[in-house]
Design a protein around this motif. Structure first.
Motif, PDB file in Angstrom:
ATOM      1  N   UNK A   1       0.828  -1.209   0.000  1.00  0.00           N
ATOM      2  CA  UNK A   1       0.000   0.000   0.000  1.00  0.00           C
ATOM      3  C   UNK A   1       0.857   1.252   0.000  1.00  0.00           C
ATOM      4  N   UNK A   2       1.857   1.266   0.859  1.00  0.00           N
ATOM      5  CA  UNK A   2       2.729   2.444   0.951  1.00  0.00           C
ATOM      6  C   UNK A   2       3.464   2.683  -0.367  1.00  0.00           C
ATOM      7  N   UNK A   3       3.827   1.611  -1.066  1.00  0.00           N
ATOM      8  CA  UNK A   3       4.540   1.758  -2.340  1.00  0.00           C
ATOM      9  C   UNK A   3       3.712   2.539  -3.356  1.00  0.00           C
ATOM     10  N   UNK A   4       2.386   2.419  -3.278  1.00  0.00           N
ATOM     11  CA  UNK A   4       1.541   3.131  -4.246  1.00  0.00           C
ATOM     12  C   UNK A   4       1.568   4.636  -4.020  1.00  0.00           C
ATOM     13  N   UNK A   5       1.972   5.053  -2.813  1.00  0.00           N
ATOM     14  CA  UNK A   5       1.998   6.488  -2.526  1.00  0.00           C
ATOM     15  C   UNK A   5       3.040   7.222  -3.364  1.00  0.00           C
ATOM     16  N   UNK A   6       4.015   6.504  -3.876  1.00  0.00           N
ATOM     17  CA  UNK A   6       5.053   7.151  -4.686  1.00  0.00           C
ATOM     18  C   UNK A   6       4.685   7.184  -6.172  1.00  0.00           C
ATOM     19  N   UNK A   7       3.564   6.568  -6.529  1.00  0.00           N
ATOM     20  CA  UNK A   7       3.141   6.603  -7.922  1.00  0.00           C
ATOM     21  C   UNK A   7       2.693   8.022  -8.266  1.00  0.00           C
TER      22      UNK A   7
ATOM     23  N   UNK B   1      11.831   4.224   1.839  1.00  0.00           N
ATOM     24  CA  UNK B   1      11.932   5.196   2.935  1.00  0.00           C
ATOM     25  C   UNK B   1      10.561   5.578   3.473  1.00  0.00           C
ATOM     26  N   UNK B   2       9.545   5.629   2.607  1.00  0.00           N
ATOM     27  CA  UNK B   2       8.197   5.936   3.073  1.00  0.00           C
ATOM     28  C   UNK B   2       7.669   4.826   3.976  1.00  0.00           C
ATOM     29  N   UNK B   3       7.941   3.587   3.590  1.00  0.00           N
ATOM     30  CA  UNK B   3       7.486   2.453   4.393  1.00  0.00           C
ATOM     31  C   UNK B   3       8.202   2.423   5.742  1.00  0.00           C
ATOM     32  N   UNK B   4       9.507   2.668   5.746  1.00  0.00           N
ATOM     33  CA  UNK B   4      10.265   2.730   6.994  1.00  0.00           C
ATOM     34  C   UNK B   4       9.696   3.837   7.881  1.00  0.00           C
ATOM     35  N   UNK B   5       9.355   4.963   7.286  1.00  0.00           N
ATOM     36  CA  UNK B   5       8.803   6.074   8.051  1.00  0.00           C
ATOM     37  C   UNK B   5       7.491   5.685   8.728  1.00  0.00           C
ATOM     38  N   UNK B   6       6.675   4.877   8.044  1.00  0.00           N
ATOM     39  CA  UNK B   6       5.411   4.444   8.639  1.00  0.00           C
ATOM     40  C   UNK B   6       5.646   3.480   9.802  1.00  0.00           C
ATOM     41  N   UNK B   7       6.653   2.616   9.679  1.00  0.00           N
ATOM     42  CA  UNK B   7       7.007   1.708  10.774  1.00  0.00           C
ATOM     43  C   UNK B   7       7.435   2.520  11.994  1.00  0.00           C
ATOM     44  N   UNK B   8       8.265   3.528  11.758  1.00  0.00           N
ATOM     45  CA  UNK B   8       8.751   4.373  12.841  1.00  0.00           C
ATOM     46  C   UNK B   8       7.605   5.196  13.429  1.00  0.00           C
ATOM     47  N   UNK B   9       6.718   5.688  12.582  1.00  0.00           N
ATOM     48  CA  UNK B   9       5.544   6.433  13.035  1.00  0.00           C
ATOM     49  C   UNK B   9       4.720   5.588  14.013  1.00  0.00           C
ATOM     50  N   UNK B  10       4.513   4.336  13.670  1.00  0.00           N
ATOM     51  CA  UNK B  10       3.763   3.432  14.542  1.00  0.00           C
ATOM     52  C   UNK B  10       4.490   3.241  15.871  1.00  0.00           C
ATOM     53  N   UNK B  11       5.820   3.091  15.823  1.00  0.00           N
ATOM     54  CA  UNK B  11       6.596   2.933  17.054  1.00  0.00           C
ATOM     55  C   UNK B  11       6.523   4.185  17.922  1.00  0.00           C
ATOM     56  N   UNK B  12       6.568   5.341  17.282  1.00  0.00           N
ATOM     57  CA  UNK B  12       6.508   6.596  18.029  1.00  0.00           C
ATOM     58  C   UNK B  12       5.184   6.736  18.766  1.00  0.00           C
TER      59      UNK B  12
END
Length: 212
Positions: free
Chosen positions: A89-95, A192-203
């Motif tokens: 899903x996150x990958x589609x955000x860069x389209x 990097x967007x996907x990693x950011x979402x993982x970190x967002x969830x952790x935060x």
């Protein structure tokens, strides 16, 4: 005949075998927990942010230091868009057709720490993240006082722009190598967007804030 370190080997001689002792090499151990060392290293590096618990991202065990973009978080809450950790899903955000409507990154990643007993393990974990920002290795001091470290680790760490922090037997940390900030950093992409979402969830879990 290969001999396992710490065991007795058998040499074949006329009329039978003869045992001989082998040198026992004590394993290199971390002087404190990963969480403690990551927090200490972040402070020594001057990284300001929340030191998140160790997590597996991209198949690597790392501790991320990050800050929550409170304004973006508030906007995402208003639109009902919490952390999205599905990578497809996150990958589609860069389209191109979705970039205008994709949610903004809600985490500001200050740096990524790889805490390990050996530099090769730490480097393998840290390098993928050094392509997007600051990254560092945290090693026991005994691991940075070897010829292998000097000859093989330091040149590679400099080429990747990694910082190195060492921890002595009392878990006191010191910077062994300054990270290089003048290096090529990749622009934001699907990874990097996907990693950011993982970190967002952790935060959100660390701050105990509401999720959309």
């Amino acid at each position: 005949m290969a001999v396992t370190p710490g065991h007795t080997g058998d040499a074949v001689v006329a009329g039978g075998t003869r045992s001989f002792p082998t040198r026992v090499v004590p394993p290199v151990e971390l002087p404190a927990s990963t969480s403690f060392l990551a927090n200490a290293a972040a402070g020594r590096l001057g990284w300001q942010g929340v030191v998140l618990p160790e997590v597996t991202i991209l198949g690597r065990r790392v501790c991320v230091v990050a800050k929550l973009r409170t304004d973006v978080h508030a906007e995402r809450i208003a639109f009902g868009v919490g952390p999205v950790t599905d990578r497809t899903t996150v990958a589609t955000w860069t389209w191109p057709e979705f970039t205008a409507t994709a949610p903004a990154p809600a985490a500001d990643i200050v740096g990524v720490l790889a805490v390990a007993r050996h530099w090769r393990t730490a480097m393998a974990a840290a390098v993928p993240f050094a392509r997007y920002g600051d990254a560092a290795m945290v090693l026991p001091s005994s691991a940075v006082m070897s010829k292998d470290y000097l000859d093989n680790c330091l040149p590679r760490a400099r080429s990747y722009g990694l910082a190195v922090v060492s921890a002595d037997e009392d878990a006191v940390v010191d910077r062994d190598l300054e990270g290089c900030h003048e290096r090529l950093v990749l622009p934001e992409d699907a990874v990097s967007r996907w990693v950011n979402e993982i970190v967002y969830e952790q935060l959100l879990a660390s701050y105990d804030l509401p999720v959309a």
